[in-house]
Design a protein around this motif. Structure first.
Motif, PDB file in Angstrom:
ATOM      1  N   VAL A  29      38.788  35.765  40.024  1.00 26.04           N
ATOM      2  CA  VAL A  29      39.936  35.291  39.378  1.00 26.04           C
ATOM      3  C   VAL A  29      39.593  34.581  38.155  1.00 26.04           C
ATOM      4  O   VAL A  29      40.087  34.773  36.942  1.00 26.04           O
ATOM      5  N   GLY A  30      38.598  33.677  38.253  1.00 21.57           N
ATOM      6  CA  GLY A  30      38.394  32.922  37.020  1.00 21.57           C
ATOM      7  C   GLY A  30      37.661  33.715  35.892  1.00 21.57           C
ATOM      8  O   GLY A  30      37.849  33.364  34.798  1.00 21.57           O
ATOM      9  N   GLU A  31      36.745  34.681  36.268  1.00 17.62           N
ATOM     10  CA  GLU A  31      36.110  35.470  35.348  1.00 17.62           C
ATOM     11  C   GLU A  31      37.263  36.344  34.736  1.00 17.62           C
ATOM     12  O   GLU A  31      37.076  36.599  33.584  1.00 17.62           O
ATOM     13  N   LEU A  32      38.207  36.944  35.487  1.00 12.72           N
ATOM     14  CA  LEU A  32      39.095  37.567  34.783  1.00 12.72           C
ATOM     15  C   LEU A  32      39.930  36.799  33.906  1.00 12.72           C
ATOM     16  O   LEU A  32      40.310  37.053  32.747  1.00 12.72           O
ATOM     17  N   ALA A  33      40.346  35.662  34.271  1.00 19.22           N
ATOM     18  CA  ALA A  33      41.144  34.569  33.530  1.00 19.22           C
ATOM     19  C   ALA A  33      40.347  34.304  32.070  1.00 19.22           C
ATOM     20  O   ALA A  33      41.012  34.203  31.235  1.00 19.22           O
ATOM     21  N   HIS A  34      38.920  34.137  32.325  1.00 16.71           N
ATOM     22  CA  HIS A  34      38.189  33.657  31.178  1.00 16.71           C
ATOM     23  C   HIS A  34      38.383  34.843  30.183  1.00 16.71           C
ATOM     24  O   HIS A  34      38.377  34.742  28.792  1.00 16.71           O
TER      25      HIS A  34
END
Length: 119
Positions: A29-34
């Motif tokens: 989720v963090g990578e997608l948000a970034h």
């Protein structure tokens, strides 16, 4: 593609869809948000080329023809040495790559320039 590699988010979504894999199965989720925050960032992918022409003016070639016998070869060697020195300097100035991750750019050395001489 290895994790952490910079890549545009839209093509990654298409690739995941074509492979019948949900993008969330590949990225956190963090990578997608970034990726979504930076989706409009531009990454230069151009490969620039340089042409360098070293030419001896006609007046120098006339001078070489007027030199005493045997001196022409020494003069020609000096001209070739100057050309080698100039190409070596250009190699230091322009023969490099720029790489990086997450916006941090790093200058990387290359194997050198391709050069040739004709007379």
């Amino acid at each position: 593609m290895r994790r952490g590699s910079p890549a545009p988010s839209r093509p990654l979504k298409k690739l995941a869809g074509a492979a019948s894999v949900g993008i969330a199965a590949v990225f956190t989720v963090g990578e997608l948000a970034h990726a979504l925050v930076r989706k409009e960032d531009q990454v230069g992918t151009r490969v620039c080329g340089f042409d360098l022409v070293l030419d001896v003016p006609k007046s120098d070639s006339v001078m070489a023809s007027l030199l005493p016998e045997g001196a022409e070869a020494e003069y020609r060697d000096l001209v070739h040495e100057a050309a080698r020195d100039a190409v070596a300097q250009y190699d230091r100035w322009i023969a490099y790559l720029v790489g990086g991750q997450d916006g941090e750019m790093v200058r990387l050395s290359t194997g050198g320039l391709l050069a040739w001489a004709t007379e």
